[in-house]
Structures are given as C-alpha cells and as structure tokens.
Enzyme design. Structure first.
Site, PDB file in Angstrom:
ATOM      1  CG  HIS A  59      46.927  37.917  43.695  1.00  0.00           C
ATOM      2  ND1 HIS A  59      46.395  36.739  44.149  1.00  0.00           N
ATOM      3  CD2 HIS A  59      46.451  38.877  44.520  1.00  0.00           C
ATOM      4  CE1 HIS A  59      45.612  36.984  45.184  1.00  0.00           C
ATOM      5  NE2 HIS A  59      45.626  38.268  45.436  1.00  0.00           N
TER       6      HIS A  59
HETATM    7  C1  UD1 Z   1      43.751  43.362  45.015  1.00  0.00           C
HETATM    8  C2  UD1 Z   1      43.613  43.429  46.551  1.00  0.00           C
HETATM    9  C3  UD1 Z   1      44.030  42.085  47.143  1.00  0.00           C
HETATM   10  C4  UD1 Z   1      43.224  40.957  46.531  1.00  0.00           C
HETATM   11  C5  UD1 Z   1      43.323  41.008  45.010  1.00  0.00           C
HETATM   12  C6  UD1 Z   1      42.408  39.992  44.397  1.00  0.00           C
HETATM   13  C7  UD1 Z   1      44.050  45.530  47.725  1.00  0.00           C
HETATM   14  C8  UD1 Z   1      45.038  46.276  48.530  1.00  0.00           C
HETATM   15  N1  UD1 Z   1      44.509  44.427  47.106  1.00  0.00           N
HETATM   16  O1  UD1 Z   1      45.107  43.135  44.701  1.00  0.00           O
HETATM   17  O2  UD1 Z   1      43.793  42.105  48.545  1.00  0.00           O
HETATM   18  O3  UD1 Z   1      43.742  39.749  47.010  1.00  0.00           O
HETATM   19  O4  UD1 Z   1      42.930  42.306  44.542  1.00  0.00           O
HETATM   20  O5  UD1 Z   1      42.772  39.664  43.106  1.00  0.00           O
HETATM   21  O6  UD1 Z   1      42.914  45.935  47.641  1.00  0.00           O
HETATM   22  N2  UD1 Z   1      45.440  45.135  36.991  1.00  0.00           N
HETATM   23  C9  UD1 Z   1      45.025  44.967  35.690  1.00  0.00           C
HETATM   24  N3  UD1 Z   1      43.687  44.781  35.457  1.00  0.00           N
HETATM   25  C10 UD1 Z   1      42.766  44.776  36.428  1.00  0.00           C
HETATM   26  C11 UD1 Z   1      43.190  44.963  37.755  1.00  0.00           C
HETATM   27  C12 UD1 Z   1      44.527  45.138  38.014  1.00  0.00           C
HETATM   28  O7  UD1 Z   1      45.833  44.978  34.758  1.00  0.00           O
HETATM   29  O8  UD1 Z   1      41.559  44.595  36.139  1.00  0.00           O
HETATM   30  C13 UD1 Z   1      46.888  45.278  37.251  1.00  0.00           C
HETATM   31  C14 UD1 Z   1      47.364  46.724  37.324  1.00  0.00           C
HETATM   32  O9  UD1 Z   1      48.608  46.773  36.741  1.00  0.00           O
HETATM   33  C15 UD1 Z   1      47.481  46.977  38.803  1.00  0.00           C
HETATM   34  C16 UD1 Z   1      47.856  45.611  39.361  1.00  0.00           C
HETATM   35  O10 UD1 Z   1      47.183  44.676  38.525  1.00  0.00           O
HETATM   36  O11 UD1 Z   1      48.432  47.960  39.106  1.00  0.00           O
HETATM   37  C17 UD1 Z   1      47.425  45.399  40.800  1.00  0.00           C
HETATM   38  O12 UD1 Z   1      46.019  45.659  40.951  1.00  0.00           O
HETATM   39  P1  UD1 Z   1      45.408  46.159  42.347  1.00  0.00           P
HETATM   40  O13 UD1 Z   1      43.957  46.278  42.213  1.00  0.00           O
HETATM   41  O14 UD1 Z   1      46.148  47.336  42.836  1.00  0.00           O
HETATM   42  O15 UD1 Z   1      45.792  45.026  43.363  1.00  0.00           O
HETATM   43  P2  UD1 Z   1      45.658  43.455  43.247  1.00  0.00           P
HETATM   44  O16 UD1 Z   1      47.051  42.897  43.216  1.00  0.00           O
HETATM   45  O17 UD1 Z   1      44.714  43.068  42.196  1.00  0.00           O
HETATM   46  N1  UDP Z   2      39.497  32.747  40.646  1.00  0.00           N
HETATM   47  C1  UDP Z   2      38.829  32.666  39.422  1.00  0.00           C
HETATM   48  N2  UDP Z   2      39.585  32.583  38.276  1.00  0.00           N
HETATM   49  C2  UDP Z   2      40.930  32.548  38.296  1.00  0.00           C
HETATM   50  C3  UDP Z   2      41.602  32.628  39.543  1.00  0.00           C
HETATM   51  C4  UDP Z   2      40.852  32.737  40.699  1.00  0.00           C
HETATM   52  O1  UDP Z   2      37.607  32.664  39.370  1.00  0.00           O
HETATM   53  O2  UDP Z   2      41.547  32.454  37.224  1.00  0.00           O
HETATM   54  C5  UDP Z   2      38.693  32.888  41.872  1.00  0.00           C
HETATM   55  C6  UDP Z   2      38.927  31.832  42.926  1.00  0.00           C
HETATM   56  O3  UDP Z   2      38.074  30.732  42.735  1.00  0.00           O
HETATM   57  C7  UDP Z   2      38.646  32.559  44.228  1.00  0.00           C
HETATM   58  C8  UDP Z   2      38.967  34.005  43.911  1.00  0.00           C
HETATM   59  O4  UDP Z   2      39.084  34.092  42.492  1.00  0.00           O
HETATM   60  O5  UDP Z   2      37.283  32.469  44.608  1.00  0.00           O
HETATM   61  C9  UDP Z   2      40.240  34.397  44.572  1.00  0.00           C
HETATM   62  O6  UDP Z   2      40.621  35.653  44.140  1.00  0.00           O
HETATM   63  P1  UDP Z   2      42.095  36.187  44.290  1.00  0.00           P
HETATM   64  O7  UDP Z   2      43.037  35.064  44.428  1.00  0.00           O
HETATM   65  O8  UDP Z   2      42.305  37.143  43.164  1.00  0.00           O
HETATM   66  O9  UDP Z   2      42.018  37.056  45.620  1.00  0.00           O
HETATM   67  P2  UDP Z   2      42.165  36.710  47.184  1.00  0.00           P
HETATM   68  O10 UDP Z   2      41.218  35.626  47.527  1.00  0.00           O
HETATM   69  O11 UDP Z   2      43.594  36.370  47.438  1.00  0.00           O
HETATM   70  O12 UDP Z   2      41.831  38.006  47.838  1.00  0.00           O
END
Ligand code: UD1
Ligand code: UDP
Length: 438
Positions: free
Chosen positions: A206
């Site tokens: 992601h």
């Molecule tokens: C965010 C964090 C990242 C973390 C990740 C965990 C920041 C800068 N980024 O990235 O560090 O690793 O979360 O997963 O804080 N969206 C949905 N539904 C949701 C949430 C998001 O559809 O519930 C979609 C939206 O289109 C959104 C995109 O995902 O624009 C990105 O979401 P965003 O929260 O901006 O960043 P993440 O990529 O989730």
């Molecule tokens: N995770 C989960 N379900 C999923 C994918 C990930 O529960 O389908 C959990 C995973 O075990 C880990 C956390 O989500 O603990 C990681 O989150 P993510 O990769 O979104 O964020 P990051 O760690 O890169 O910030």
C-alpha cells in the site's frame, strides 16, 4: 491524584499496535480517553480491529477521512486540539509514523501536554516518504520515546535527544502478535475459510511510492503473475484497489488462478494467514516485524527500510520494485533450503512480547517522579556543551555519571561503532560523547 492518558490512533496499524498498551492501561485501572482521527474509516480498516482486539469504542472520532496531507493533517490538528482542551490529559500517547502522530504530537506539545511516542526512533533516511517526516517532527515534539531497539535509541541520540527520555521497550507488535495468534487459532480455520491448499505467499502492499506509481505497480504485478509456483493470497488495501483500477491492472490480476485477491482481513484471520505462509511479500512496516516474530522469511518490496534490524538479522530481504529481482530472489528463497532456514531462524530484534508492560511502567514512574510536566527549565541559564572523552579504566556508565555529576553519557564508541550507553556497560578503551553541563 492519578494520571489521565489520551491515546490517539487513526489507522489499522496504530489500532493493532496500540491495543496491547490500551489493555495494559485498562488492567491497571488508569483513566484514559481514546481518540480516533478517522483517517481509516472502512469497516475492514478500522471497526473490525476494535471487535477483534476487544477495544472500547473511541470516546471521540475526529472523522477526518481521506484527503491531501495538508488538509488531512490540518483537520486532525483542529479536531484533536478541541478534545485535548476539553479533556486535559496528563499525557498523550501516539504510535508509529502516520499523520495522527504528526498532528497529535504538534497539538499536544503546543498545549504543553507531554507526548509519549510509541515506536519512536525508526529511520528510513528517505525524506520522500511522508512517514519519515512524521517521525522526525514527532521527535521534536515528544517527551518520552519508547523505542523498539538499541538501533532506534541511537538514532534519537544522534538526533540530539536526551538519553533520560529514551526507553528501549521492544515493539508492541510482538505483544499483539503473540497474544492474538493464540486466540485466533481457537476461533477460525483459515484453510477452510479461504479454501487454501498447498504453499501460500501472503502479499500486502500500500506504500504510496509503490502503488501510486504506474511503472512500479506494473513491475510488481508482472512479477506476481509469473510467480505461479505457489498461491498468492493478497488482501488488498483500499489505496491499492483504487490504483490497480486506475491503471487498469485489477482485471489482469484477477485472471490468474494462483492469485487470490481478497478484501483486507481482520487481525485474527490475518494472523492465521501469516502463520500459514511459506513466505511473506510486503511493503508494510508492521508485516516486516510480524514476519520475523512468526519466523517466516520476508521479501520486502522497497529499496530501503526503517526496520533495518530485520535485514541485519537475516530474516528480511529488500527487493525494491523490479520484476526480475523480485522473481529471482523469491525463487531463491523458496528453493535454497539453507537460505530459507537461515531467514526463518533469524532472531527477533523486537523483544519478548512485554513492551506494553514496560511502557506503562515507565509512564507511571515518570508521573510519580513528577518528570512529565513541561515547564521552563530551572537551569535555563546553564551552558550545555558536548565533548568526546577517551576512557582508559574499567568503569560502568552508571558509575561514571555518579562520579561526574555534570556529565551525561550520550553515545559510546567502540572501535568507531556506536553503542547505546546501558547503565552497566563497561567504558574501558571506549570513546564517549558526553553532554557537559557548565
Ligand atoms: C496510511 C499511513 C501509512 C500507513 C497506512 C496503514 C500516513 C501518511 N499514511 O496510509 O503510514 O502505513 O495508513 O495502512 O498517515 N481509503 C479508503 N478507506 C479507508 C482508508 C483509506 O478507501 O478506510 C483510501 C482512500 O482512497 C485514501 C487512500 O485509501 O485516499 C489512502 O488512505 P490514507 O489514509 O491517506 O493513507 P494510507 O495509504 O492508508
Ligand atoms: N493487517 C491485517 N489485515 C490485513 C492486512 C494487514 O490485520 O488484511 C495487519 C497486519 O497484521 C499488521 C498491520 O495490519 O499488523 C499492518 O498495517 P499496514 O500494512 O496497513 O500498515 P504499516 O504497518 O505499513 O504502517
């Protein structure tokens, strides 16, 4: 008077990694408020984790949703500030490197509320990552740093932070992983649930730099379509779904029998999937840590990592986003038994699963000793300088500081390599970088 803590979280990994800390807060009957920024809002990215981890519903949800970084962070700052002014906590806890950490740390420190940063001190040394900026800003605004490893403690010392505020606790992901895998095993049969046979690879990605970039995403997809010797289970993050659709790659992936595209899983089901995997492929931070905790080789789709310890320990390989490199190395890991076993047996650098206990112990002790208050320093007129000293005799850090009460040991160098100044470390024949209080 007892302490009141405000816990801020907003995304999937923060909920998971903060859950053991919240459990510990509850077990000790500490007064706390739970603030959700609303950055993740889909049921499977947020609510499901409150159910799986048996957390109380947040007392506040600031509801920021998705948006540009500036807009999202600004809305968090505004929403969190209102809550903190109303609730007046003695300490704010943030976790990791998301925008919640950035905004929580800025707002709290401006209100003179001390910030405890869980999982502080990580560094990718890549400022193009939004998370790296969040880590650095949070450092400046925090009071207590709960770092997972000696390496992360050294990162903070090199950044000029005070050793007395840094606590090496391990990572709460180990607590979460160990506790919940046991629970998960009793609840679900993942093979049955996902109709799994044979070897599997769990894949997640992601990171903006991979999935927002057409060329990199295409390279990774091309590698996945060729790696058909095992089933690839891919719970797809919403950001990734959006971009796979945008770049017209979702349908292509769906055409391959060995690739199982599924919705994000809840934590219990996901842990079962991980523990059932022959190999993990990811660009996630948390998964690099979970892989080494569960003794599963990890192939990381990045050119750098702030989880250096996993690579040094031998459990994680950085493969970037190049098709051939990904394919060749994954095949090498799967087919070279020596390499596979070495990766599998890599020691876990993130502790023994008691990080949350250590974190709450520190918080309570700092509160009792009245060290949490942010006020004008009494020694504001004191001059602080740094110098390097060579030590020739047997003396521990603790004894050195007791004898030289105007010196604080910051970093120890042994043959040029930095060491964290643990109390009992013998300083003989080492150089020490000290703060000298005039
Ligand atoms: C965010 C964090 C990242 C973390 C990740 C965990 C920041 C800068 N980024 O990235 O560090 O690793 O979360 O997963 O804080 N969206 C949905 N539904 C949701 C949430 C998001 O559809 O519930 C979609 C939206 O289109 C959104 C995109 O995902 O624009 C990105 O979401 P965003 O929260 O901006 O960043 P993440 O990529 O989730
Ligand atoms: N995770 C989960 N379900 C999923 C994918 C990930 O529960 O389908 C959990 C995973 O075990 C880990 C956390 O989500 O603990 C990681 O989150 P993510 O990769 O979104 O964020 P990051 O760690 O890169 O910030």
């Amino acid at each position: 008077m007892s302490i009141k803590i405000a816990v801020i979280l907003g995304t999937r990994p923060e909920i998971i990694k903060m859950a053991p800390v919240i459990d510990e807060i509850e077990n000790r009957n500490i007064n706390y408020v739970l603030i959700h920024t609303g950055q993740h809002y889909d049921h499977e990215m947020s609510d499901q984790f409150f159910i799986d981890l048996e957390l109380k519903k947040p007392d506040y949800n600031v509801g920021v949703g998705s948006g540009y970084h500036g807009e999202q962070t600004a809305n968090m700052i505004k929403g969190i500030e209102e809550v903190l002014i109303a609730e007046k906590p003695d300490l704010v806890l943030v976790q990791g490197d998301t925008n919640a950490v950035l905004s929580g740390a800025i707002v709290a420190s401006k209100l003179h509320i001390p910030v405890g940063h869980v999982e502080a001190g990580l560094r990718s040394y890549d400022r193009s990552m939004p998370e790296e900026i969040n880590r650095e800003v949070a450092d400046v605004c925090s009071k207590l740093y709960f770092v997972p490893t000696e390496g992360s403690a050294l990162n903070l010392l090199f950044a000029g932070l005070n050793r007395e505020n840094i606590f090496i606790t391990g990572n709460t992901i180990v607590d979460a992983c160990i506790r919940n895998l046991k629970i998960a095993k009793k609840k679900t049969d993942i093979n049955h649930m996902l109709n799994l046979n044979g070897d599997i690879m769990t894949l997640t990605m992601h990171r903006a730099e991979n999935v927002d970039n057409r060329e990199r995403l295409q390279n990774i997809v091309d590698a996945l379509t060729e790696l058909d010797e095992l089933t690839i289970v891919f719970p797809v993050h919403p950001r990734t779904v959006k971009n796979l659709e945008k770049f017209d790659l979702l349908k292509e992936l769906g055409n391959y029998e060995h690739i199982k595209l599924i919705k994000p899983l809840g934590y219990l089901e996901f842990l079962l999937l991980l523990s059932r995997s022959k190999i993990i492929m990811t660009d996630s931070g948390g998964l690099q840590e979970e892989a080494i905790t569960l003794n599963i080789p990890c192939a990381t789709l990045r050119y750098n990592t702030e989880r250096h310890e996993t690579v040094k320990a031998g459990g994680n390989m950085l493969l970037g986003a190049e098709k051939e490199k990904i394919i060749d190395n994954v095949r090498e890991i799967l087919n070279n038994a020596d390499l596979y076993n070495k990766m599998k047996k890599a020691p876990n650098p993130y502790g023994d699963g008691n990080s949350s206990t250590k974190i709450i112990d520190v918080i309570l002790s700092e509160y009792r000793d009245k060290k949490l208050k942010i006020s004008v320093p009494e020694d504001i007129m004191k001059d602080k300088s740094r110098k390097l000293i060579k030590i020739n005799e047997n003396i521990t850090v603790k004894d050195f500081e007791r004898i030289n009460s105007n010196l604080i040991v910051n970093i120890v160098f042994e043959e040029g390599d930095p060491l964290y100044p643990f109390d009992e470390l013998d300083l003989k024949d080492k150089f020490i970088l000290v703060d000298h209080l005039a």
